[in-house]
Design a protein around this motif. Structure first.
Motif, PDB file in Angstrom:
ATOM      1  N   TRP A  42       0.847  -1.192   0.000  1.00 42.59           N
ATOM      2  CA  TRP A  42       0.000   0.000   0.000  1.00 42.59           C
ATOM      3  C   TRP A  42       0.877   1.234   0.000  1.00 42.59           C
ATOM      4  O   TRP A  42       1.962   1.232   0.596  1.00 42.59           O
ATOM      5  CB  TRP A  42      -0.856   0.048   1.267  1.00 42.59           C
ATOM      6  N   GLY A  43       0.373   2.301  -0.636  1.00 43.64           N
ATOM      7  CA  GLY A  43       1.088   3.586  -0.611  1.00 43.64           C
ATOM      8  C   GLY A  43       0.226   4.618   0.091  1.00 43.64           C
ATOM      9  O   GLY A  43      -1.008   4.560   0.030  1.00 43.64           O
ATOM     10  N   VAL A  44       0.880   5.537   0.812  1.00 45.86           N
ATOM     11  CA  VAL A  44       0.162   6.661   1.439  1.00 45.86           C
ATOM     12  C   VAL A  44       0.904   7.936   1.044  1.00 45.86           C
ATOM     13  O   VAL A  44       2.136   8.003   1.155  1.00 45.86           O
ATOM     14  CB  VAL A  44       0.101   6.518   2.981  1.00 45.86           C
ATOM     15  N   ASP A  45       0.147   8.897   0.549  1.00 36.10           N
ATOM     16  CA  ASP A  45       0.766  10.142   0.048  1.00 36.10           C
ATOM     17  C   ASP A  45       0.149  11.376   0.685  1.00 36.10           C
ATOM     18  O   ASP A  45      -1.063  11.401   0.938  1.00 36.10           O
ATOM     19  CB  ASP A  45       0.548  10.265  -1.469  1.00 36.10           C
ATOM     20  N   CYS A  78      -3.253   1.324  -3.802  1.00 30.68           N
ATOM     21  CA  CYS A  78      -2.881  -0.095  -3.665  1.00 30.68           C
ATOM     22  C   CYS A  78      -1.913  -0.398  -4.800  1.00 30.68           C
ATOM     23  O   CYS A  78      -2.276  -0.287  -5.979  1.00 30.68           O
ATOM     24  CB  CYS A  78      -4.141  -0.952  -3.762  1.00 30.68           C
ATOM     25  N   ILE A  79      -0.688  -0.708  -4.455  1.00 29.88           N
ATOM     26  CA  ILE A  79       0.400  -0.746  -5.458  1.00 29.88           C
ATOM     27  C   ILE A  79       0.690  -2.149  -5.981  1.00 29.88           C
ATOM     28  O   ILE A  79       0.817  -2.371  -7.192  1.00 29.88           O
ATOM     29  CB  ILE A  79       1.673  -0.113  -4.849  1.00 29.88           C
ATOM     30  N   ILE A 122       4.890   7.394   1.477  1.00 35.73           N
ATOM     31  CA  ILE A 122       5.426   6.212   2.137  1.00 35.73           C
ATOM     32  C   ILE A 122       4.711   5.001   1.565  1.00 35.73           C
ATOM     33  O   ILE A 122       3.602   5.112   1.024  1.00 35.73           O
ATOM     34  CB  ILE A 122       5.259   6.257   3.677  1.00 35.73           C
ATOM     35  N   GLN A 123       5.392   3.848   1.588  1.00 35.53           N
ATOM     36  CA  GLN A 123       4.698   2.619   1.175  1.00 35.53           C
ATOM     37  C   GLN A 123       5.256   1.447   1.964  1.00 35.53           C
ATOM     38  O   GLN A 123       6.355   1.538   2.509  1.00 35.53           O
ATOM     39  CB  GLN A 123       4.799   2.392  -0.325  1.00 35.53           C
ATOM     40  N   ASN A 124       4.481   0.390   2.030  1.00 34.77           N
ATOM     41  CA  ASN A 124       4.934  -0.779   2.787  1.00 34.77           C
ATOM     42  C   ASN A 124       4.150  -2.000   2.335  1.00 34.77           C
ATOM     43  O   ASN A 124       3.042  -1.862   1.803  1.00 34.77           O
ATOM     44  CB  ASN A 124       4.707  -0.532   4.287  1.00 34.77           C
ATOM     45  N   GLN A 125       4.775  -3.172   2.536  1.00 37.26           N
ATOM     46  CA  GLN A 125       4.077  -4.419   2.202  1.00 37.26           C
ATOM     47  C   GLN A 125       3.639  -5.057   3.512  1.00 37.26           C
ATOM     48  O   GLN A 125       4.429  -5.135   4.463  1.00 37.26           O
ATOM     49  CB  GLN A 125       4.980  -5.395   1.454  1.00 37.26           C
ATOM     50  N   GLN A 126       2.371  -5.466   3.561  1.00 32.06           N
ATOM     51  CA  GLN A 126       1.900  -6.157   4.767  1.00 32.06           C
ATOM     52  C   GLN A 126       1.058  -7.343   4.318  1.00 32.06           C
ATOM     53  O   GLN A 126       0.564  -7.373   3.184  1.00 32.06           O
ATOM     54  CB  GLN A 126       1.032  -5.221   5.627  1.00 32.06           C
ATOM     55  N   ASN A 127       0.879  -8.290   5.203  1.00 38.02           N
ATOM     56  CA  ASN A 127       0.032  -9.433   4.859  1.00 38.02           C
ATOM     57  C   ASN A 127      -1.427  -9.000   4.965  1.00 38.02           C
ATOM     58  O   ASN A 127      -1.720  -7.807   5.142  1.00 38.02           O
ATOM     59  CB  ASN A 127       0.323 -10.588   5.832  1.00 38.02           C
TER      60      ASN A 127
END
Ligand code: GLC
Length: 592
Positions: free
Chosen positions: A531-534, A573-574, A541-546
């Motif tokens: 997911w990305g947050v702008d 959603c990237i 910022i972006q991060n991968q989570q389960n």
């Protein structure tokens, strides 16, 4: 949930239709359209509803005697459906025969009315006849009722009508006008009479439904509400006639929003649905004190007094009325823990009746991080469910000048509170301790009708949640989704899903305290998702989570708001299963 009917499904429907197989509608489809209804034409009608704001729903019937345990097996879901194919699938004759065992000798109408009174409720709506066709009053029209078919030999609805009168409560009757699973021709009921004659809905309507609605609206004194339910496929002319019968016999009564064809007097939301955004007009939420309407032996998941107050005040703050259900047992008693939690919440309402009765919706149109707001003219009642650590209560965007603020229930000298404004924000400082241990209330006197700038304030002291429901969405789908956890236990969420690459969900926010905020996302999905947050013109910022198949909160990371002011924040959603990634909310918590 509006399902897109696939072509193949349509063909199947046609084939089944042609072969005479009647396709059972889903429960929520049977509820009919939910339409906004403005205040009742003549103010008298429904005053109890519009000013009472809080009522008791009672699901009690032959199914309570079964309590979701039948022939050695427990069934999980709403107990009043125990006879139905979704639960124990009990044949008609076998179900009707059970009435001989149903003898609720411990039923005490006065005790139930007193409980509703102690709970702070203004009227009671009881199930006079539910989908199973069993009448909980002495019907002359049909022998499948509590007096003629059981050893009980008393009319509980007569007793409740008298008890309500004694305790100054209104009385309403729930009546399942379309579904009748035991009377020939009834909705989702038998298609032929005992002597094998094929009959249709008209037969049930003319030989039972219409006459019983006449009975309940003529033989039990003043009726405040006739609560019709699941109109399903009932023909319009029958609903029109039933409404006319109510108008004729009970001119001041309201007809529920589930009459069908928008012929009800107000809007009834989906089961167990408390809206997150103000809803115009007159409407109600129907909720239950555990997860079943009727008594279910295993269901001890009672709402706490704080949860009851939380859902009640949320409802009133969104502009509606809250009807909370209890399911008495087969012996007629109310489960002790249900009564206890209702009474406890009622003690709070007795301390602050002005917060609940005759109040209007919050000018913020949604909840705030610390709680919610009800309004009476130029007075705000701030109901604090989540006390900020340092006692700093932030009101974003309040444009009307604050004259004073005080804690209700505190002695005079300690009641007054410090109020500061900074730009678009008002801060009220709470004392370290409040005497009110359940839900402290701050009464704010304004210099006129409340006016609020709708922009989302990011609270410096508490986690701020922005729902996907309130986002502007491009390149993804935003829709309401309703589903059942256990059968009949409804959940409702507005989600953003079916993301396209570059799709965005955005919110305009107002930041008072610049700095770093931790960002979490609540979503459902399959597998790992990036997911990305702008912040527009700012950080990404972006991060991968389960992910999981239940809505769950996952951390994304810290993001910086460099200075106080307005920002556009967005989520995208990237990577991962973009179609199934279903966003419910974004959360901001100040860190440094
Ligand atoms: C649904 C259920 C019904 C219940 C009602 C309460 O329509 O079918 O069993 O009484 O909701 O709102």
């Amino acid at each position: 949930m509006r399902r897109i009917l696939s072509r193949r499904f349509l063909v199947l429907l046609l084939v089944l239709g042609a072969s005479g197989v009647v396709f059972c509608q889903d429960m929520d489809e049977m509820w009919g359209e939910q339409v906004m209804k403005l205040k009742a034409a003549d103010a008298e009608r429904g005053q109890l509803f519009t000013e009472g704001n809080y009522a008791m729903f009672i699901h009690w019937g032959l199914y309570s005697h079964i309590g979701n345990h039948y022939k050695g097996k427990s069934y999980y879901g709403i107990g009043e459906w125990i006879m139905n194919g979704n639960m124990a699938n009990i044949p008609v004759e076998e179900y009707q025969a059970l009435a001989a065992e149903f003898n609720p000798v411990k039923f005490d109408a006065d005790e139930i009315a007193k409980l509703a009174k102690d709970a702070g409720m203004k009227y009671i709506v009881i199930t006079s006849k539910h989908h199973d066709g069993f009448a909980m009053y002495h019907s002359q029209v049909n022998k499948f009722n509590i007096v003629d078919a059981t050893p009980f030999d008393r009319d509980p609805m007569k007793e409740l009508a008298q008890a309500c009168k004694r305790h100054g409560l209104g009385l309403g009757c729930y009546y399942s006008h379309y579904q009748d699973w035991t009377f020939p021709g009834g909705g989702n009921g038998p298609k032929q009479t005992a002597d094998g004659r094929k009959v249709d809905f008209k037969y049930y309507y003319e030989n039972k439904c219409r006459a019983q609605v006449e009975e309940i609206t003529t033989q039990y004194g003043p009726i405040a509400i006739v609560w019709l339910d699941t109109p399903g496929r009932i023909p319009r002319e029958y609903v029109e006639e039933l409404v006319q019968i109510v108008r004729k016999n009970q001119p001041e009564a309201l007809v529920s929003g589930r009459a069908g064809y928008e012929l009800g007097d107000y809007q009834t939301l989906g089961d167990m649905e408390v809206p997150h955004e103000n809803v115009e007009g007159i409407w109600e939420t129907v909720d239950t004190i555990n997860d079943s309407w009727a008594y279910a032996w295993y269901d001890n998941y009672w709402k706490t007094p704080e949860e009851i107050l939380g859902r009640l005040i949320s409802c009133v703050s969104r502009g509606g009325t809250y009807m909370l259900n209890i399911g008495p047992k087969g012996d007629g008693t109310v489960p002790e823990l249900a009564a206890r939690t209702l009474r406890k919440a009622g003690e709070w309402i007795k301390r602050y009746p002005q917060v609940v009765y005759g109040t209007d919706a919050s000018p913020w149109k949604h909840a705030l991080p610390w709680g919610d707001v009800t309004v009476k003219d130029s007075t705000l009642f701030l109901c604090i469910f989540d006390r900020p650590k340092e006692g700093e209560l932030y009101l974003p965007g309040l444009k009307t000048k604050v004259k004073s603020a005080r804690l209700l229930g505190e002695e005079k000298k300690k009641a007054g509170l410090k109020v500061q404004t900074k730009g678009n924000w008002t801060k009220i400082t709470l004392p370290a301790r409040t005497s009110e241990k359940m839900v402290p209330v701050v009464q704010v006197e304004l210099d006129g009708q409340p006016e609020v700038d709708p922009c989302w304030g990011i609270d410096p002291a508490l986690e701020t949640t922005l729902l996907a429901q309130f986002a502007d969405v491009t390149g993804a789908k935003q829709e309401k989704n309703s589903w059942m956890e256990k059968f009949g236990e409804w959940k409702h969420v507005v989600r953003v899903w079916k993301w396209e690459q570059g799709g965005r969900a955005s919110w305009e926010v107002d930041v008072l305290k610049p700095g770093y905020y931790n960002v979490d996302l609540t979503y459902i999905g399959t597998g790992r998702i990036v997911w990305g947050v702008d912040i527009e013109g700012g950080e990404h910022i972006q991060n991968q989570q389960n992910s999981s198949h239940n809505y769950q909160k996952f951390p994304i990371g810290w993001i910086n708001f460099p200075k106080a002011g307005r920002y556009q924040v967005s989520v995208s959603c990237i990577e991962g299963d973009l179609a199934e990634a279903s966003l419910k909310a974004i959360h901001f918590t100040f860190v440094d």
